[in-house]
Design a protein around this motif. Structure first.
Motif, PDB file in Angstrom:
ATOM      1  N   LEU A 147     -11.964 -32.216 -13.618  1.00 59.51           N
ATOM      2  CA  LEU A 147     -11.349 -31.201 -14.476  1.00 59.51           C
ATOM      3  C   LEU A 147      -9.926 -30.843 -14.062  1.00 59.51           C
ATOM      4  O   LEU A 147      -9.033 -30.781 -14.921  1.00 59.51           O
ATOM      5  N   PRO A 148      -9.622 -30.611 -12.759  1.00 61.79           N
ATOM      6  CA  PRO A 148      -8.238 -30.244 -12.415  1.00 61.79           C
ATOM      7  C   PRO A 148      -7.217 -31.310 -12.820  1.00 61.79           C
ATOM      8  O   PRO A 148      -6.158 -30.987 -13.375  1.00 61.79           O
ATOM      9  N   SER A 149      -7.530 -32.597 -12.544  1.00 60.12           N
ATOM     10  CA  SER A 149      -6.578 -33.645 -12.921  1.00 60.12           C
ATOM     11  C   SER A 149      -6.488 -33.783 -14.426  1.00 60.12           C
ATOM     12  O   SER A 149      -5.427 -34.107 -14.973  1.00 60.12           O
ATOM     13  N   LEU A 150      -7.588 -33.520 -15.116  1.00 58.17           N
ATOM     14  CA  LEU A 150      -7.575 -33.554 -16.587  1.00 58.17           C
ATOM     15  C   LEU A 150      -6.615 -32.508 -17.136  1.00 58.17           C
ATOM     16  O   LEU A 150      -5.820 -32.774 -18.039  1.00 58.17           O
ATOM     17  N   ILE A 151      -6.654 -31.304 -16.574  1.00 57.01           N
ATOM     18  CA  ILE A 151      -5.791 -30.222 -17.050  1.00 57.01           C
ATOM     19  C   ILE A 151      -4.334 -30.523 -16.731  1.00 57.01           C
ATOM     20  O   ILE A 151      -3.447 -30.389 -17.573  1.00 57.01           O
ATOM     21  N   ARG A 152      -4.066 -30.968 -15.508  1.00 54.80           N
ATOM     22  CA  ARG A 152      -2.680 -31.236 -15.116  1.00 54.80           C
ATOM     23  C   ARG A 152      -2.098 -32.432 -15.851  1.00 54.80           C
ATOM     24  O   ARG A 152      -0.892 -32.505 -16.089  1.00 54.80           O
ATOM     25  N   SER A 243     -30.973 -31.444 -38.343  1.00 53.91           N
ATOM     26  CA  SER A 243     -31.859 -31.354 -37.187  1.00 53.91           C
ATOM     27  C   SER A 243     -31.306 -30.483 -36.070  1.00 53.91           C
ATOM     28  O   SER A 243     -32.029 -30.141 -35.148  1.00 53.91           O
ATOM     29  N   LEU A 244     -30.017 -30.150 -36.085  1.00 54.13           N
ATOM     30  CA  LEU A 244     -29.440 -29.320 -35.031  1.00 54.13           C
ATOM     31  C   LEU A 244     -29.958 -27.898 -35.150  1.00 54.13           C
ATOM     32  O   LEU A 244     -29.902 -27.301 -36.220  1.00 54.13           O
ATOM     33  N   ASP A 245     -30.455 -27.362 -34.040  1.00 57.43           N
ATOM     34  CA  ASP A 245     -31.046 -26.029 -34.125  1.00 57.43           C
ATOM     35  C   ASP A 245     -30.664 -25.125 -32.967  1.00 57.43           C
ATOM     36  O   ASP A 245     -31.239 -24.067 -32.803  1.00 57.43           O
ATOM     37  N   TRP A 246     -29.730 -25.523 -32.135  1.00 58.75           N
ATOM     38  CA  TRP A 246     -29.228 -24.615 -31.103  1.00 58.75           C
ATOM     39  C   TRP A 246     -27.731 -24.800 -30.898  1.00 58.75           C
ATOM     40  O   TRP A 246     -27.189 -25.875 -31.169  1.00 58.75           O
ATOM     41  N   ALA A 247     -27.093 -23.766 -30.405  1.00 59.67           N
ATOM     42  CA  ALA A 247     -25.673 -23.811 -30.051  1.00 59.67           C
ATOM     43  C   ALA A 247     -25.369 -22.657 -29.118  1.00 59.67           C
ATOM     44  O   ALA A 247     -26.050 -21.620 -29.153  1.00 59.67           O
ATOM     45  N   PHE A 248     -24.400 -22.846 -28.285  1.00 60.55           N
ATOM     46  CA  PHE A 248     -23.918 -21.729 -27.478  1.00 60.55           C
ATOM     47  C   PHE A 248     -22.401 -21.774 -27.425  1.00 60.55           C
ATOM     48  O   PHE A 248     -21.776 -22.825 -27.633  1.00 60.55           O
ATOM     49  N   CYS A 249     -21.802 -20.622 -27.159  1.00 53.56           N
ATOM     50  CA  CYS A 249     -20.351 -20.488 -27.070  1.00 53.56           C
ATOM     51  C   CYS A 249     -20.015 -19.708 -25.813  1.00 53.56           C
ATOM     52  O   CYS A 249     -20.601 -18.635 -25.560  1.00 53.56           O
ATOM     53  N   THR A 250     -19.100 -20.250 -25.013  1.00 55.03           N
ATOM     54  CA  THR A 250     -18.717 -19.643 -23.742  1.00 55.03           C
ATOM     55  C   THR A 250     -17.238 -19.300 -23.768  1.00 55.03           C
ATOM     56  O   THR A 250     -16.402 -20.197 -23.992  1.00 55.03           O
ATOM     57  N   PRO A 251     -16.861 -18.041 -23.554  1.00 51.76           N
ATOM     58  CA  PRO A 251     -15.431 -17.685 -23.539  1.00 51.76           C
ATOM     59  C   PRO A 251     -14.725 -18.282 -22.322  1.00 51.76           C
ATOM     60  O   PRO A 251     -15.312 -18.430 -21.247  1.00 51.76           O
ATOM     61  N   VAL A 252     -13.450 -18.616 -22.493  1.00 57.18           N
ATOM     62  CA  VAL A 252     -12.606 -19.067 -21.375  1.00 57.18           C
ATOM     63  C   VAL A 252     -11.814 -17.854 -20.888  1.00 57.18           C
ATOM     64  O   VAL A 252     -11.066 -17.250 -21.660  1.00 57.18           O
ATOM     65  N   PRO A 253     -11.983 -17.457 -19.611  1.00 54.05           N
ATOM     66  CA  PRO A 253     -11.282 -16.264 -19.126  1.00 54.05           C
ATOM     67  C   PRO A 253      -9.809 -16.540 -18.859  1.00 54.05           C
ATOM     68  O   PRO A 253      -9.366 -17.687 -18.790  1.00 54.05           O
ATOM     69  N   GLY A 254      -9.036 -15.466 -18.694  1.00 50.18           N
ATOM     70  CA  GLY A 254      -7.631 -15.590 -18.314  1.00 50.18           C
ATOM     71  C   GLY A 254      -6.687 -15.405 -19.482  1.00 50.18           C
ATOM     72  O   GLY A 254      -7.053 -15.592 -20.643  1.00 50.18           O
ATOM     73  N   ASP A 255      -5.452 -15.067 -19.159  1.00 52.54           N
ATOM     74  CA  ASP A 255      -4.434 -14.825 -20.184  1.00 52.54           C
ATOM     75  C   ASP A 255      -3.942 -16.110 -20.834  1.00 52.54           C
ATOM     76  O   ASP A 255      -3.597 -16.135 -22.014  1.00 52.54           O
ATOM     77  N   ALA A 256      -3.883 -17.210 -20.063  1.00 51.23           N
ATOM     78  CA  ALA A 256      -3.320 -18.445 -20.592  1.00 51.23           C
ATOM     79  C   ALA A 256      -4.192 -19.076 -21.661  1.00 51.23           C
ATOM     80  O   ALA A 256      -3.715 -19.843 -22.487  1.00 51.23           O
ATOM     81  N   CYS A 257      -5.489 -18.762 -21.640  1.00 53.04           N
ATOM     82  CA  CYS A 257      -6.429 -19.302 -22.636  1.00 53.04           C
ATOM     83  C   CYS A 257      -7.028 -18.166 -23.453  1.00 53.04           C
ATOM     84  O   CYS A 257      -8.210 -18.221 -23.827  1.00 53.04           O
ATOM     85  N   GLY A 258      -6.249 -17.137 -23.707  1.00 55.64           N
ATOM     86  CA  GLY A 258      -6.748 -15.990 -24.444  1.00 55.64           C
ATOM     87  C   GLY A 258      -7.321 -16.382 -25.807  1.00 55.64           C
ATOM     88  O   GLY A 258      -6.647 -17.037 -26.595  1.00 55.64           O
ATOM     89  N   GLY A 259      -8.580 -16.031 -26.066  1.00 57.28           N
ATOM     90  CA  GLY A 259      -9.205 -16.338 -27.348  1.00 57.28           C
ATOM     91  C   GLY A 259      -9.859 -17.698 -27.418  1.00 57.28           C
ATOM     92  O   GLY A 259     -10.440 -18.059 -28.445  1.00 57.28           O
ATOM     93  N   TRP A 260      -9.804 -18.488 -26.341  1.00 60.12           N
ATOM     94  CA  TRP A 260     -10.418 -19.809 -26.344  1.00 60.12           C
ATOM     95  C   TRP A 260     -11.905 -19.699 -26.029  1.00 60.12           C
ATOM     96  O   TRP A 260     -12.341 -18.818 -25.286  1.00 60.12           O
ATOM     97  N   GLY A 295      -9.723 -21.662 -17.016  1.00 66.70           N
ATOM     98  CA  GLY A 295      -8.941 -20.432 -17.100  1.00 66.70           C
ATOM     99  C   GLY A 295      -8.094 -20.198 -15.866  1.00 66.70           C
ATOM    100  O   GLY A 295      -6.925 -19.817 -15.966  1.00 66.70           O
ATOM    101  N   ALA A 296      -8.676 -20.459 -14.678  1.00 69.64           N
ATOM    102  CA  ALA A 296      -7.936 -20.222 -13.441  1.00 69.64           C
ATOM    103  C   ALA A 296      -6.759 -21.185 -13.306  1.00 69.64           C
ATOM    104  O   ALA A 296      -5.643 -20.779 -12.953  1.00 69.64           O
ATOM    105  N   LEU A 297      -6.987 -22.471 -13.591  1.00 73.21           N
ATOM    106  CA  LEU A 297      -5.908 -23.445 -13.460  1.00 73.21           C
ATOM    107  C   LEU A 297      -4.813 -23.219 -14.501  1.00 73.21           C
ATOM    108  O   LEU A 297      -3.629 -23.360 -14.211  1.00 73.21           O
ATOM    109  N   ARG A 298      -5.231 -22.871 -15.719  1.00 77.16           N
ATOM    110  CA  ARG A 298      -4.224 -22.617 -16.755  1.00 77.16           C
ATOM    111  C   ARG A 298      -3.398 -21.371 -16.420  1.00 77.16           C
ATOM    112  O   ARG A 298      -2.188 -21.354 -16.650  1.00 77.16           O
ATOM    113  N   ASP A 299      -4.044 -20.344 -15.868  1.00 79.27           N
ATOM    114  CA  ASP A 299      -3.293 -19.160 -15.455  1.00 79.27           C
ATOM    115  C   ASP A 299      -2.311 -19.505 -14.334  1.00 79.27           C
ATOM    116  O   ASP A 299      -1.183 -19.007 -14.302  1.00 79.27           O
ATOM    117  N   THR A 300      -2.753 -20.375 -13.408  1.00 80.42           N
ATOM    118  CA  THR A 300      -1.869 -20.798 -12.330  1.00 80.42           C
ATOM    119  C   THR A 300      -0.684 -21.586 -12.879  1.00 80.42           C
ATOM    120  O   THR A 300       0.468 -21.367 -12.470  1.00 80.42           O
TER     121      THR A 300
END
Length: 597
Positions: A147-152, A243-260, A295-300
């Protein structure tokens, strides 16, 4: 608001809101310089090799979308089964480039149906998910390690979101589809930034789930549907297939990803269990870790970009204050006492003519000259407000008040002058044929940050800025490198001479286009510098100036001839005396009116 929905043939895709009168450059990896032209945006389709790097430009006029193929676009644009180089698209229409489909739609509310409610809704805090068992830990940790190298490594947010979707699908094997979503400006709107499905069918997430997780609860939420959310008419709360019957949504914390948010959907039947028996907590825990690291890496990254941007303007001594808790207040525009410096490069036009066969080398040399200006300004606690071609605008007294602002500005100006003069004595130095003219003025002005937190400009405005610019221009006529106004000279005198700063009053002038007269002074190098005036020479010129101001022009003429002949600073008074045949005009008030800038 209109939206462009981009769909690949293997489940890739995203949506993009369109803004009137803004240009969108479409391509596999479009090149856009937002600093040069902020009205141009990039729309990347990295998965389609038939889309050229810069393929087409799109422009929404509020009613229709203009699509125009660029000369670099190798493949045609297809619409209505025909090839086009340019076309106009109505709402509901679509065009195709390569294997990618682009659909123009209206408000995103038209894309989802919320006619059926989920049979089970559960929300989990971060602490609750930490207590959940973690299945396939080795596999998921290996995915997280990328993930870190993916973001950078992502060139822009579009590429980042596409990589995140791939990572979610790799880390949640039970998922059939994943997406990165972002809350919109409206109360119920959201943007589908990127999605991918294993089966290759377009994803339509549940607006209800996204709003619940990102706006209301602000932590992970899981929804179950008994029958895939169908309403009997082909609409689904989220619709990939029935056939899809489940889903979840997880907020991304931090200011740089606000609303993601990270959105994941799947099918319990493929796990041979009833929907209520599905335990999604391990998958949600993985998504939560992805969100926290993201969120942490994007804020950094955002902080680093912020610091990098600030370092272009401020000296290292001021940066700790500007990146701390009080940064917003420190950068707020306010009216205050400032000392302003305007420095312009001399010899640029001549060097441009000489270097027209190697303009890149000239650009390198000019950049080096601007670096010299910036370094000297920062070394003396100044703020660089702007670069105007081959000129720099700087000031002292904001964001922190500085009782020694005038003295610091004069020292910066003297350092700039000496660095250029020493370069001129060094054969082969890139600055050898350049000189500079510097104007310094002090007075009330407004200074502060203008723009958003991500894209802003440090700016100042007020009459003192114009005066500094005029004084810089007058250095050409008085044939001296540095001029300051009377207020700056008085501030320097009040602050004491703590290092041998030498000043010479030159004349009393009324700058062209201004009403107020200004007593201008020159900042002189130390006496041990080659070709500078001694203290006796400065005293002789001072006596000549006093006689000139009082109308005793014969005495002034005599005293000026006692100043060394190589001093060009005296020539301005001498020429004025000679033009008037050594006689002060009737009603003489000591002020010379400048007839040009």
């Amino acid at each position: 608001m209109s939206r462009l929905k981009v769909e690949g043939t293997h489940g890739e895709g995203f949506e993009r809101a369109l803004t009137a009168d803004r240009t969108v450059r479409l391509g596999r990896a479009p090149r856009v310089d937002r600093d040069a032209d902020p009205s141009v945006e990039a729309l990347a389709v990295p998965w389609d090799s038939q889309v050229s790097r810069n393929h087409a430009e799109l422009r929404w006029d509020g009613h229709r979308l203009q699509v125009r193929r660029l000369p670099s676009g190798r493949n045609k644009i297809f619409h209505g089964g025909e090839e086009h180089d340019e076309l106009w698209l109505e709402i509901g229409g679509h065009f195709v480039v390569g294997s990618t489909r682009f659909v123009l739609s209206g408000d995103p509310g038209e894309l989802e149906s919320e006619s059926r409610s989920p049979v089970d809704v559960v929300s989990y805090t971060v602490e609750e998910l930490k207590a959940a068992p973690y299945r396939d830990a080795d596999t998921r940790l290996e995915v997280l390690a990328d993930l870190p190298s993916l973001i950078r490594g992502a060139d822009d947010d579009g590429e980042l979101c596409g990589r995140l979707v791939d990572l979610l699908l790799a880390g949640v094997p039970a998922a059939e589809a994943a997406a990165v979503v972002e809350l919109g400006d409206g109360a119920e709107g959201f943007e589908l930034r990127s999605w991918r499905s294993r089966s290759g069918v377009s994803l339509r997430p549940s607006r209800r789930l996204i709003i619940d997780a990102l706006r209301h609860r602000r932590h992970s939420v899981r929804n179950l549907w008994a029958d895939g959310g169908g309403d009997g008419a082909g609409g689904f709360d989220y619709t990939l297939c029935e056939s899809l019957d489940w889903a979840f949504c997880t907020p991304v914390p931090g200011d740089a990803c606000g609303g993601w948010g990270l959105y994941v959907a799947g099918c319990s039947a493929r796990a041979s269990v009833a929907p209520q028996a599905v335990d999604l907590r391990p998958d949600m825990r993985f998504a939560e870790l992805v969100a926290q690291i993201l969120g942490a890496l994007r804020d950094t990254q955002r902080l680093q970009r912020h610091q990098s941007t600030l370092s272009r303007f401020f000296s290292p001594a001021a940066l700790p204050v500007l990146i701390g808790a009080g940064a917003e207040e420190a950068l707020r525009p306010r009216q205050t006492q400032l000392t302003v410096l305007f420095c312009d490069l001399r010899g640029f036009s001549r060097e441009s003519e000489r270097s027209k066969g190697d303009l890149l080398d000239l650009l390198r040399r000019v950049s080096r000259a601007l670096d010299v200006m910036t370094d000297a300004i920062h070394e003396h606690r100044g703020v660089v407000a702007d670069f105007q071609g081959d000129a720099a605008l700087a000031f002292w007294g904001w964001p922190l008040e500085d009782d020694g602002a005038a003295l610091a500005a004069c020292r910066a100006a003297l350092d700039i002058r000496l660095r250029f003069e020493r370069a001129s004595r060094t054969p082969g130095d890139p600055l050898a044929n350049f000189r500079c003219g510097i104007g310094i003025a002090s007075g009330e002005a407004v200074a502060g940050r203008l723009g958003s937190a991500a894209r802003f400009k440090i700016d100042i405005f007020g009459p003192v800025v114009n005066l500094a610019s005029r004084l810089e221009g007058i250095t050409k006529q008085l044939r001296v490198p540095i001029l300051m106004d009377g207020t700056t000279a008085e501030d320097v005198a009040r602050g004491g001479d703590d290092g041998g700063l030498r000043l010479r009053r030159l004349a009393r002038l009324r700058p062209f286009g201004m009403d107020e007269a200004v007593t201008v002074s020159e900042v002189l190098p130390p006496v041990d510098e080659p070709g500078t005036l001694s203290e006796e020479d400065v005293a002789r010129y001072g006596a000549a100036l006093d006689a000139f101001l009082e109308g005793r022009w014969n005495d002034a003429y005599t005293e000026l001839h006692r100043v060394p002949p190589w001093d060009q600073g005296k020539d301005f008074l001498l020429s004025h005396i000679l033009r008037n045949q050594r006689r002060a005009p009737a009603g003489w008030d000591g002020v010379i009116d400048m007839t040009s800038k």
